[in-house]
Design a protein around this motif. Structure first.
Motif, PDB file in Angstrom:
ATOM      1  N   PRO A  79      84.280  23.192  94.008  1.00 13.65           N
ATOM      2  CA  PRO A  79      85.301  23.612  93.029  1.00 13.65           C
ATOM      3  C   PRO A  79      84.888  23.236  91.613  1.00 13.65           C
ATOM      4  N   VAL A  80      84.170  24.123  90.953  1.00  7.47           N
ATOM      5  CA  VAL A  80      83.749  23.916  89.564  1.00  7.47           C
ATOM      6  C   VAL A  80      84.061  25.180  88.773  1.00  7.47           C
ATOM      7  N   ASP A  81      84.223  25.018  87.467  1.00 11.45           N
ATOM      8  CA  ASP A  81      84.482  26.167  86.594  1.00 11.45           C
ATOM      9  C   ASP A  81      83.411  26.353  85.539  1.00 11.45           C
ATOM     10  N   GLY A  82      82.319  25.586  85.647  1.00 10.21           N
ATOM     11  CA  GLY A  82      81.202  25.761  84.741  1.00 10.21           C
ATOM     12  C   GLY A  82      79.906  25.355  85.416  1.00 10.21           C
ATOM     13  N   VAL A  83      78.848  26.114  85.156  1.00  5.08           N
ATOM     14  CA  VAL A  83      77.518  25.809  85.688  1.00  5.08           C
ATOM     15  C   VAL A  83      76.488  26.053  84.591  1.00  5.08           C
ATOM     16  N   LEU A  92      73.971  33.199  86.304  1.00  2.00           N
ATOM     17  CA  LEU A  92      75.195  32.416  86.459  1.00  2.00           C
ATOM     18  C   LEU A  92      76.380  33.329  86.213  1.00  2.00           C
ATOM     19  N   ALA A  93      77.332  33.348  87.149  1.00  2.00           N
ATOM     20  CA  ALA A  93      78.446  34.289  87.080  1.00  2.00           C
ATOM     21  C   ALA A  93      79.762  33.565  86.878  1.00  2.00           C
ATOM     22  N   SER A  94      80.560  34.079  85.958  1.00  2.00           N
ATOM     23  CA  SER A  94      81.949  33.663  85.791  1.00  2.00           C
ATOM     24  C   SER A  94      82.821  34.851  86.142  1.00  2.00           C
ATOM     25  N   LEU A  95      83.613  34.701  87.213  1.00  2.07           N
ATOM     26  CA  LEU A  95      84.492  35.789  87.644  1.00  2.07           C
ATOM     27  C   LEU A  95      85.770  35.801  86.830  1.00  2.07           C
ATOM     28  N   GLY A  96      86.317  36.992  86.638  1.00  2.00           N
ATOM     29  CA  GLY A  96      87.553  37.089  85.882  1.00  2.00           C
ATOM     30  C   GLY A  96      88.329  38.348  86.190  1.00  2.00           C
ATOM     31  N   ALA A  97      89.627  38.296  85.865  1.00  2.09           N
ATOM     32  CA  ALA A  97      90.467  39.482  85.934  1.00  2.09           C
ATOM     33  C   ALA A  97      91.568  39.342  84.904  1.00  2.09           C
ATOM     34  N   ASP A  98      91.293  38.628  83.853  1.00  2.00           N
ATOM     35  CA  ASP A  98      92.079  38.353  82.642  1.00  2.00           C
ATOM     36  C   ASP A  98      91.548  37.105  81.949  1.00  2.00           C
ATOM     37  N   HIS A 108      65.805  27.782  72.735  1.00  2.00           N
ATOM     38  CA  HIS A 108      64.672  26.888  72.502  1.00  2.00           C
ATOM     39  C   HIS A 108      64.506  25.897  73.648  1.00  2.00           C
ATOM     40  N   ALA A 109      65.593  25.309  74.092  1.00  2.00           N
ATOM     41  CA  ALA A 109      65.553  24.363  75.217  1.00  2.00           C
ATOM     42  C   ALA A 109      65.485  25.068  76.559  1.00  2.00           C
ATOM     43  N   ARG A 110      65.651  26.396  76.571  1.00  2.00           N
ATOM     44  CA  ARG A 110      65.643  27.188  77.799  1.00  2.00           C
ATOM     45  C   ARG A 110      66.731  26.705  78.756  1.00  2.00           C
ATOM     46  N   LEU A 111      67.950  26.636  78.226  1.00  2.00           N
ATOM     47  CA  LEU A 111      69.132  26.264  78.990  1.00  2.00           C
ATOM     48  C   LEU A 111      70.194  27.336  78.800  1.00  2.00           C
ATOM     49  N   VAL A 112      70.818  27.747  79.913  1.00  2.00           N
ATOM     50  CA  VAL A 112      71.930  28.679  79.843  1.00  2.00           C
ATOM     51  C   VAL A 112      73.078  28.157  80.698  1.00  2.00           C
ATOM     52  N   GLY A 113      74.301  28.521  80.304  1.00  2.00           N
ATOM     53  CA  GLY A 113      75.471  28.076  81.053  1.00  2.00           C
ATOM     54  C   GLY A 113      76.558  29.126  81.051  1.00  2.00           C
ATOM     55  N   ALA A 114      77.434  29.036  82.042  1.00  2.00           N
ATOM     56  CA  ALA A 114      78.565  29.950  82.164  1.00  2.00           C
ATOM     57  C   ALA A 114      79.801  29.162  82.558  1.00  2.00           C
ATOM     58  N   ALA A 115      80.939  29.520  81.978  1.00  2.00           N
ATOM     59  CA  ALA A 115      82.200  28.862  82.308  1.00  2.00           C
ATOM     60  C   ALA A 115      83.302  29.897  82.429  1.00  2.00           C
ATOM     61  N   GLY A 226      90.662  43.231  92.183  1.00  2.00           N
ATOM     62  CA  GLY A 226      89.375  42.573  92.281  1.00  2.00           C
ATOM     63  C   GLY A 226      89.043  41.707  91.083  1.00  2.00           C
ATOM     64  N   ARG A 227      87.781  41.304  91.035  1.00  2.00           N
ATOM     65  CA  ARG A 227      87.253  40.472  89.963  1.00  2.00           C
ATOM     66  C   ARG A 227      85.927  41.060  89.468  1.00  2.00           C
ATOM     67  N   PHE A 228      85.768  41.088  88.159  1.00  2.00           N
ATOM     68  CA  PHE A 228      84.475  41.429  87.566  1.00  2.00           C
ATOM     69  C   PHE A 228      83.794  40.131  87.145  1.00  2.00           C
ATOM     70  N   ALA A 229      82.601  40.223  86.594  1.00  2.00           N
ATOM     71  CA  ALA A 229      81.855  39.006  86.245  1.00  2.00           C
ATOM     72  C   ALA A 229      81.180  39.140  84.889  1.00  2.00           C
ATOM     73  N   GLY A 230      81.139  38.020  84.168  1.00  2.00           N
ATOM     74  CA  GLY A 230      80.232  37.843  83.050  1.00  2.00           C
ATOM     75  C   GLY A 230      79.047  37.027  83.553  1.00  2.00           C
ATOM     76  N   LEU A 231      77.837  37.462  83.250  1.00  2.00           N
ATOM     77  CA  LEU A 231      76.649  36.811  83.780  1.00  2.00           C
ATOM     78  C   LEU A 231      75.656  36.505  82.665  1.00  2.00           C
ATOM     79  N   ILE A 232      74.917  35.404  82.851  1.00  2.00           N
ATOM     80  CA  ILE A 232      73.877  35.014  81.899  1.00  2.00           C
ATOM     81  C   ILE A 232      72.680  34.489  82.681  1.00  2.00           C
ATOM     82  N   TRP A 233      71.471  34.778  82.196  1.00  2.00           N
ATOM     83  CA  TRP A 233      70.284  34.282  82.864  1.00  2.00           C
ATOM     84  C   TRP A 233      69.099  34.233  81.907  1.00  2.00           C
ATOM     85  N   LEU A 234      68.126  33.390  82.282  1.00  2.00           N
ATOM     86  CA  LEU A 234      66.874  33.273  81.555  1.00  2.00           C
ATOM     87  C   LEU A 234      65.862  34.260  82.117  1.00  2.00           C
ATOM     88  N   THR A 235      65.162  34.963  81.241  1.00  2.00           N
ATOM     89  CA  THR A 235      64.105  35.866  81.695  1.00  2.00           C
ATOM     90  C   THR A 235      62.794  35.097  81.789  1.00  2.00           C
TER      91      THR A 235
END
Length: 235
Positions: A79-83, A92-98, A108-115, A226-235
């Motif tokens: 049970p977490v709301d951020g990764v 990294l996916a954050s699900l939402g429906a509002d 630069h640090a090559r770090l990404v996060g989603a909440a 349903g739920r859609f998602a916002g996603l972020i990732w490093l290439t």
């Protein structure tokens, strides 16, 4: 789209999946009553479409807990709301429906996060907690860029007056009125204020209102749904 050099973001919509009504058709939420096989197929389809090796989905509980990840959680996520991660190709996916997704990167640090920053999470400071957790791993807020995803807008997100008072006492920028003159919350304004206060110089928006945008799921507009998602990732 590119959020920063070496960082990609995407926001899914409700089209292009295999879920039957009322979840039609690209529902990514596993806890809304949809057929689990359809959800798995939709999630696999998103990963393939984005060209990533895997997608991390959380068990979102409207809290402020953050976890570092290097692989997907599997069938029983905590049970977490951020990764956040340093692993290339791990979306990294954050699900939402509002509830807006908050997608953050230090290229630069090559770090990404989603909440996942709904009303309770915004009041609890989930966006701030994500920035702080990433900073503890070497990110610098002054180099970070963020995208706030679609959510219920401050002109549509009607709440009781007492609830507006409660949330705005913690995050004043959330205070709003609906377009018809009743108490409301503007989570987007509150989240941006939190990110700016944490030191981020650049905050972008996918400013679509989920209640108004029929291509997105909205818990307020339709239940079940349903739920859609916002996603972020490093290439």
């Amino acid at each position: 789209m590119e959020l920063a050099p070496g960082v990609r973001v995407a926001v899914t919509d409700r089209h292009g999946g295999v879920s039957a009504p009322p979840f039609g058709s690209r529902n990514l939420g596993g806890l809304v009553g949809d057929d689990p096989e359809a959800v798995r197929a939709n999630r696999a389809g998103v990963a393939a479409e984005l060209g990533v090796r895997a997608v991390v989905f959380m068990r979102q509980v409207h809290g402020a807990e953050i976890a570092y990840v290097s692989e997907p959680f599997g069938d029983d996520p905590p049970p977490v709301d951020g990764v956040f991660t340093t692993e290339p190709g791990l979306a990294l996916a954050s699900l939402g429906a509002d509830c807006p997704a908050v997608l953050v990167a230090d290229p630069h640090a090559r770090l990404v996060g989603a909440a996942h920053s709904g009303r309770p999470g915004t009041a609890a400071g989930i966006a701030t907690a994500l920035v702080e957790a990433m900073a503890a791993k070497g990110a610098e807020p002054g180099r970070m860029v963020a995208l706030i995803g679609p959510g219920a807008c401050g002109r549509c997100y009607e709440v009781p007056a007492e609830l507006r008072e409660q949330v705005a006492s913690r995050v004043p920028e959330t205070w709003s009125d609906t377009s018809w003159g009743t108490p409301a919350l503007d989570l987007r304004a509150g989240i941006e204020a939190q990110l700016r206060a944490a030191g981020l110089p650049e905050v972008r928006h996918d400013a679509r209102c989920t209640i108004e945008a029929e291509e997105l799921y909205s818990h307020r507009r339709e239940q079940p749904g349903g739920r859609f998602a916002g996603l972020i990732w490093l290439t």
